[in-house]
Design a protein around this motif. Structure first.
Motif, short mmCIF file in Angstrom:
data_model
loop_
_atom_site.label_atom_id
_atom_site.label_comp_id
_atom_site.label_asym_id
_atom_site.label_seq_id
_atom_site.Cartn_x
_atom_site.Cartn_y
_atom_site.Cartn_z
N ALA A 115 11.93 -10.60 25.94
CA ALA A 115 12.25 -11.24 27.23
C ALA A 115 11.92 -12.72 27.21
O ALA A 115 12.69 -13.54 27.71
CB ALA A 115 11.48 -10.53 28.36
N VAL A 116 10.79 -13.09 26.60
CA VAL A 116 10.44 -14.50 26.49
C VAL A 116 11.49 -15.24 25.66
O VAL A 116 11.92 -16.33 26.03
CB VAL A 116 9.03 -14.69 25.88
CG1 VAL A 116 8.77 -16.16 25.56
CG2 VAL A 116 7.96 -14.16 26.84
N LEU A 117 11.92 -14.61 24.56
CA LEU A 117 12.90 -15.27 23.70
C LEU A 117 14.24 -15.48 24.41
O LEU A 117 14.77 -16.59 24.42
CB LEU A 117 13.10 -14.47 22.42
CG LEU A 117 14.11 -15.07 21.42
CD1 LEU A 117 13.67 -16.46 20.96
CD2 LEU A 117 14.29 -14.14 20.23
N TYR A 118 14.78 -14.43 25.00
CA TYR A 118 16.14 -14.52 25.55
C TYR A 118 16.19 -14.94 27.02
O TYR A 118 17.04 -15.75 27.39
CB TYR A 118 16.89 -13.21 25.34
CG TYR A 118 17.17 -12.96 23.89
CD1 TYR A 118 18.13 -13.70 23.22
CD2 TYR A 118 16.43 -12.03 23.16
CE1 TYR A 118 18.36 -13.51 21.86
CE2 TYR A 118 16.68 -11.83 21.82
CZ TYR A 118 17.64 -12.57 21.18
OH TYR A 118 17.88 -12.38 19.84
N LEU A 119 15.28 -14.40 27.84
CA LEU A 119 15.30 -14.75 29.26
C LEU A 119 14.50 -16.01 29.56
O LEU A 119 14.65 -16.61 30.61
CB LEU A 119 14.77 -13.58 30.11
CG LEU A 119 15.59 -12.30 30.02
CD1 LEU A 119 14.92 -11.19 30.82
CD2 LEU A 119 17.03 -12.52 30.46
N GLY A 120 13.65 -16.39 28.63
CA GLY A 120 12.88 -17.62 28.77
C GLY A 120 13.51 -18.74 27.97
O GLY A 120 14.21 -19.60 28.49
N CYS A 123 17.52 -22.99 27.16
CA CYS A 123 18.50 -23.65 26.28
C CYS A 123 19.86 -23.72 26.96
O CYS A 123 20.57 -24.74 26.84
CB CYS A 123 18.59 -22.91 24.96
SG CYS A 123 17.15 -23.10 23.89
N LEU A 124 20.24 -22.68 27.66
CA LEU A 124 21.51 -22.67 28.38
C LEU A 124 21.51 -23.73 29.49
O LEU A 124 22.47 -24.49 29.64
CB LEU A 124 21.79 -21.28 28.97
CG LEU A 124 23.05 -21.14 29.81
CD1 LEU A 124 24.29 -21.41 28.96
CD2 LEU A 124 23.10 -19.76 30.45
N VAL A 125 20.43 -23.79 30.26
CA VAL A 125 20.30 -24.79 31.33
C VAL A 125 20.37 -26.19 30.73
O VAL A 125 21.08 -27.07 31.24
CB VAL A 125 18.99 -24.59 32.12
CG1 VAL A 125 18.71 -25.76 33.06
CG2 VAL A 125 19.04 -23.28 32.91
N TYR A 126 19.65 -26.41 29.64
CA TYR A 126 19.66 -27.71 28.96
C TYR A 126 21.08 -28.08 28.52
O TYR A 126 21.57 -29.18 28.79
CB TYR A 126 18.73 -27.69 27.75
CG TYR A 126 18.92 -28.88 26.84
CD1 TYR A 126 18.33 -30.10 27.13
CD2 TYR A 126 19.72 -28.78 25.71
CE1 TYR A 126 18.52 -31.21 26.32
CE2 TYR A 126 19.92 -29.89 24.90
CZ TYR A 126 19.32 -31.09 25.20
OH TYR A 126 19.53 -32.17 24.41
N THR A 127 21.74 -27.16 27.82
CA THR A 127 23.07 -27.45 27.28
C THR A 127 24.07 -27.71 28.40
O THR A 127 24.85 -28.67 28.33
CB THR A 127 23.53 -26.28 26.39
OG1 THR A 127 22.57 -26.09 25.35
CG2 THR A 127 24.89 -26.55 25.79
N VAL A 167 17.24 -32.74 32.43
CA VAL A 167 17.70 -32.27 31.13
C VAL A 167 16.63 -32.51 30.07
O VAL A 167 16.33 -31.63 29.26
CB VAL A 167 19.05 -32.94 30.76
CG1 VAL A 167 19.41 -32.69 29.30
CG2 VAL A 167 20.15 -32.43 31.67
N GLY A 168 16.01 -33.67 30.09
CA GLY A 168 14.94 -33.96 29.13
C GLY A 168 13.75 -33.04 29.28
O GLY A 168 13.21 -32.53 28.29
N LEU A 177 10.51 -27.98 27.86
CA LEU A 177 10.11 -26.63 28.26
C LEU A 177 10.61 -25.59 27.27
O LEU A 177 9.86 -24.68 26.88
CB LEU A 177 10.63 -26.31 29.66
CG LEU A 177 10.04 -27.09 30.82
CD1 LEU A 177 10.77 -26.73 32.13
CD2 LEU A 177 8.54 -26.86 30.96
N ALA A 178 11.86 -25.69 26.86
CA ALA A 178 12.45 -24.72 25.94
C ALA A 178 11.73 -24.74 24.59
O ALA A 178 11.36 -23.69 24.06
CB ALA A 178 13.95 -25.00 25.75
#
Length: 150
Positions: free
Chosen positions: A32-37, A42-46, A86-87, A92-93
């Motif tokens: 969960a940490v890897l994919y939901l965190g 990473c998705l939000v950043y991209t 974004v930065g 965070l990621a």
């Protein structure tokens, strides 16, 4: 829009850190940490980066000029709410990913949760400092594990 995304990214990261520090290190919470965190951050950043670079989202005065060659250039990237969001999401990621790696590495090398928790807190608050502490602490046991496996 950017303040909401900023707040959501912070909440996602905080939940991930709570999982790493307080929950048992079982496959489901770590996944969960890897994919939901990490994955979600990473998705939000991209998405944020694409929105800024493409002009879909307001990048502030002068737009987003991705210039990493000078302090002024990097400062300009962070001159808007979008650039800061974004930065910050980038930090965070990556810090959460490093925390997850520390947990998995520490568990594999037999370090107790009591040893891990303060290192994870330092990583949460000052990512590279926590990683440095972990690299120093793990070194002897990593060499010992290498000899036992070889």
């Amino acid at each position: 829009m950017w303040p909401s995304i900023f707040g959501a990214a912070n909440i996602i990261a905080l939940i991930g850190w709570i999982f790493l520090i307080l929950l048992p290190h079982k496959p489901l919470p770590l996944t969960a940490v890897l994919y939901l965190g990490v994955g979600l951050l990473c998705l939000v950043y991209t998405a944020g980066l694409v929105a800024l670079l493409s002009g879909i989202a307001d990048a502030g005065p002068g737009g987003l000029q991705a210039d990493f060659s000078s302090i002024d250039g990097v400062r300009a990237i962070f001159a808007s709410d979008g650039g800061v969001t974004v930065g910050w999401t980038h930090y965070l990621a990556f810090d959460l990913f490093v925390g997850l790696w520390i947990v998995r590495d520490a568990d594999a090398k037999g370090f107790s949760r009591l040893v891990q928790a303060p290192i994870l807190l330092v990583t949460l608050l000052a990512g590279p400092a926590g990683l440095l502490i972990w690299l120093v602490i793990r070194e002897r046991r990593a060499r010992l594990h290498g000899r036992m496996k070889g």
